[in-house]
Design a protein around this motif. Sequence first.
Motif, PDB file in Angstrom:
ATOM      1  N   GLY A 108      60.353  48.834  34.515  1.00 35.22           N
ATOM      2  CA  GLY A 108      61.593  48.963  33.674  1.00 35.22           C
ATOM      3  C   GLY A 108      62.162  47.410  33.840  1.00 35.22           C
ATOM      4  O   GLY A 108      61.574  46.375  34.288  1.00 35.22           O
ATOM      5  N   ASN A 109      63.649  47.439  33.498  1.00 29.87           N
ATOM      6  CA  ASN A 109      64.315  46.098  33.294  1.00 29.87           C
ATOM      7  C   ASN A 109      65.170  45.965  34.664  1.00 29.87           C
ATOM      8  O   ASN A 109      66.138  45.141  34.793  1.00 29.87           O
ATOM      9  N   ASN A 110      65.140  47.012  35.478  1.00 33.18           N
ATOM     10  CA  ASN A 110      66.034  47.183  36.604  1.00 33.18           C
ATOM     11  C   ASN A 110      65.343  46.763  38.039  1.00 33.18           C
ATOM     12  O   ASN A 110      65.965  47.133  39.124  1.00 33.18           O
TER      13      ASN A 110
END
Length: 334
Positions: A246-248
């Motif tokens: 993901g992007n986190n």
Amino acid sequence: MKKILLMFLLVSVLLFVSGCNKKNKSEKDFLKIVTETKGYKAEGIIESYYETGKKQHDFVVYFKSPDYFKVVIKPTGSLDKQIILKNNDGVFILVPAVNRNFKIQSSWPKNASYPYLLQSLAKDIANDNELIKTREDGRIIIETKTKFHENANPIKQKIILDTETSLPKEVLVYDAKGNLHTRVIFSNIQLDYNVSNEEFDVNKSMESVRLEFGEEKITYENRTISYPNYYPAGSKLSAEDTIIIGNNNDVRSIMKFTGEVGFTVVQEYVNDTEEIVTSTHEGEIVLVFGVIGVLGKTSLYFIHEGIEYLLASNDLPYDELIKVGSSYLIPKEK
């Protein structure tokens, strides 16, 4: 002199019989209370023991006749609550901090014994024909067999009843080696408590806890992938794969342990979401050091402080699987 001696013996016998009757009365009164109550609220502390210390969790139990249960468990001094809920729609585990709702295909709480539930304690007393009863300092101590989960070997527990109320004050559960494993301390039990049906509504229960968090939701800035503090004999870490997803900067780790017994551990970061994330699991509900887990045929699943754990093995007995899972939750020594 003979008359005095005879009177002394008679009084002694009467006192002994009275004491026995009172002991039996407390036990029978407790069974009657549990059978007849239309609802109750019980509060207290669960202490989980390990070799060098213990962990504490607060708990609240709501029961409404005939078959509604709600158990709220949280680490002492924290808002990070988890909930077991049983209503007409089934059995659920709620993890409000990450907005997760798991429907569990389970016969909980009938399938095993849970020392924080009055019904479980009453069942263990009623079903054990070899229980041991003693009286000590105004308390009745009843030693019975109990089971952590449906397929577990029976272990020992001591149920301590108050002679005045016939209600439990403490429950001490020991492991197979006779070491104290879990202690439940009841601080308050309200019988015939008028529990609202809303307490057993999944969405309202989730919303109620999330409102306690306020505008700042619970975050887990210090979470990290870890290794078990307990390895079954003959096993060792043989492979590890950790990736960012993901992007986190979330992390997923897969560890494989091999040797005489093999098992796999998957750890993955989970975060709060706007909408409730729902899923279904099949298995028994167990407490893993105060954390609510699901024990499947070959797996153990739970969420703790923003990390999702899945342990899987075709080799490990259930108790060993739980022991490995528990070892992830032992506080790190400073």
